[in-house]
Design an enzyme around this catalytic site. Structure first.
Site, PDB file in Angstrom:
ATOM      1  N   CYS A  90     -15.294  -9.774  13.910  1.00 35.77           N
ATOM      2  CA  CYS A  90     -15.874 -10.628  12.897  1.00 35.77           C
ATOM      3  C   CYS A  90     -15.771 -11.958  13.116  1.00 35.77           C
ATOM      4  CB  CYS A  90     -14.997 -10.238  11.752  1.00 35.77           C
ATOM      5  SG  CYS A  90     -13.215 -10.750  11.905  1.00 35.77           S
ATOM      6  N   ALA A 113      -6.857  -0.364  13.931  1.00 37.06           N
ATOM      7  CA  ALA A 113      -7.332   0.380  12.703  1.00 37.06           C
ATOM      8  C   ALA A 113      -7.123  -0.570  11.634  1.00 37.06           C
ATOM      9  CB  ALA A 113      -7.194   1.740  12.692  1.00 37.06           C
TER      10      ALA A 113
END
Length: 462
Positions: free
Chosen positions: A395, A274
């Site tokens: 990503c 996270a």
């Protein structure tokens, strides 16, 4: 000594730390700026541009230096290598700096750092570059496409070769061009504390150029930024720095629909990796009392960063836990309505923001990362309730970490594809790959390169 000489010296010392300690530029630059908080906005901008620019264009700078130096860049002492790169960068890319000053100040830096015996070499190379600035010969596309793309967009040649295996020439060219373009800052407005309009007005009054998001309502793009933590509204928790690609996870998860589908009063969300907290705080912010979020990461340091952002945003429906995502957690078996698996990856979609990723990454890591992701996905599968949602994202642009791992997951676990078409704005539907996958490309989409896939846990595959 002039102010600019001091700034160049700070830039050199920052680059040397990166060179010698194999640090990331972002971390080294942050350390320098934190230690020198008295610097003016102009000096901070000069320092930042010089350090980031030298890093971003390192391949191209080395090509130029090698053309006019008998000693190749990789054979130079680290300090001399950094001084030469700084001098050439200023001549090629900083119009505000006279070429004469770029040469002279570079020679002074070599002397200041005790390299009097090599100051003549530095002067000779930079003067030769200066005399030939208009005649520098770069690789031609038609003669050697890979070398042309590598030098033009300052990308390691092995990485260019790899991208050309994955995508067509024009897609690769667009991705590489985007990797060396300046990008604005994107923030997510904390609509629990302010409105998009109010924050926009506050930022604009401070001289910030503000524009609305392209894909997510609560996104704003900012230009003319000095220091993020000094922006109006930051300390008050009125926004979080987050790219729109990452914000799309909430939209694709469609938790409101899950609430209706299950009839539950509250959804349980588990975010496995996270830090720094963009996605988990987004879910907590939007769901409010209808959601409970557990945000995890590997170390105390990373979890402390999540906690800091939770406190700043004033969120009460979220807790943190230090946990290695590679280690199974039986206590969370079939606990979560939604599991967010935004996993460690090669980061090829965010090079424009972290421009030294391309130098730290090694080819063999692409396979290592793919295998690591599969281990975490194996654990993640066990945490999802029957009928619950798993979001897998990265990503990066590497198909082995993205589409191949998503398909591998489907073949090994009792999950099914969930269509994401209804969750996407019209402008992004062309990026959808299969019904449950989205692959965004920098330079083509107006955001970072990002991959998202969505799955639902089933109890019986028959």
């Amino acid at each position: 000594m002039s102010d600019k000489e001091n700034i160049r010296l700070l830039a050199l010392e920052t680059l040397l730390e990166v060179e010698k300690k194999n640090s990331f530029v972002k971390d080294a630059l942050h350390k320098t700026l934190y230690q020198k908080q008295f610097l003016s906005k102009q000096d901070r901008a000069f320092l930042t541009r010089l350090v980031e620019g030298v890093t971003e264009y390192q391949v191209r700078l080395d090509y130029v230096i090698n053309a006019y130096s008998r000693t190749k860049v990789d054979k130079c002492k680290p300090l001399i290598r950094c001084v030469l790169r700084m001098g050439v960068y200023q001549m090629l890319y900083m119009d505000s700096v006279p070429n004469e000053a770029a040469c002279n100040e570079s020679v002074k830096l070599a002397k200041q750092k005790g390299f009097h015996n090599l100051s003549g070499y530095v002067n000779g190379v930079l003067r030769e570059v200066e005399r030939n600035l208009d005649q520098i010969t770069f690789p031609e596309e038609k003669e050697n496409l890979t070398e042309y793309l590598s030098v033009t967009y300052s990308m390691p040649i092995w990485l260019v070769e790899q991208m050309l295996e994955w995508y067509d020439k024009e897609t690769v060219r667009t991705i590489l061009a985007a990797s060396v373009q300046s990008v604005d800052l994107t923030i997510r407005v904390n609509t629990e504390k302010t409105t998009i309009e109010a924050l926009s007005e506050k930022l604009s009054a401070d001289g910030i150029q503000v524009s609305t998001g392209d894909y997510v309502n609560e996104a704003l793009h900012l230009e003319n930024i000095n220091y993020v933590k000094r922006l109006p509204g930051f300390k008050e928790g009125e926004f979080f720095v987050q790219d729109e690609s990452s914000m799309l996870l909430y939209r694709i998860a469609a938790p409101e629909k899950e609430l209706l589908r299950t009839g539950a009063e509250k959804l349980k969300i588990l975010d496995l990796c996270a830090a720094p907290g963009g996605k988990c705080t987004h879910f907590a912010q939007k769901l409010g009392k209808q959601g409970w979020v557990e945000a995890r990461d590997l170390s105390e340091k990373k979890v402390d960063l999540i906690k800091e952002n939770i406190e700043r945003l004033n969120l009460e429906n979220i807790q943190t836990k230090v946990w290695d995502a590679l280690v199974p957690d039986p206590e969370r078996k079939e606990w979560a309505d939604i599991v967010i698996a935004d996993l460690p990856c090669s980061g090829l979609g965010i090079i424009s923001k972290k421009n030294d990723i391309k130098y730290h990454l090694k080819k063999e890591q692409l396979t290592e990362l793919s295998n690591l992701q599969r281990t975490i996905l194996t654990n993640a599968a066990s945490y999802v309730k029957p009928g619950g949602i798993l979001l897998y994202s990265t990503c990066t642009l590497n198909p082995h970490e993205n589409q191949e791992n998503a398909n591998w997951f489907l073949n090994h676990f009792s999950f099914e594809k969930v269509s994401i078409a209804e969750s996407l704005p019209e402008t992004l539907k062309g990026f959808q790959q299969e019904q449950n996958m989205l692959q965004l490309f920098p330079g083509i989409a107006k955001c970072d390169g990002f991959f998202i896939s969505k799955f639902r846990k089933v109890t019986d595959r028959r």
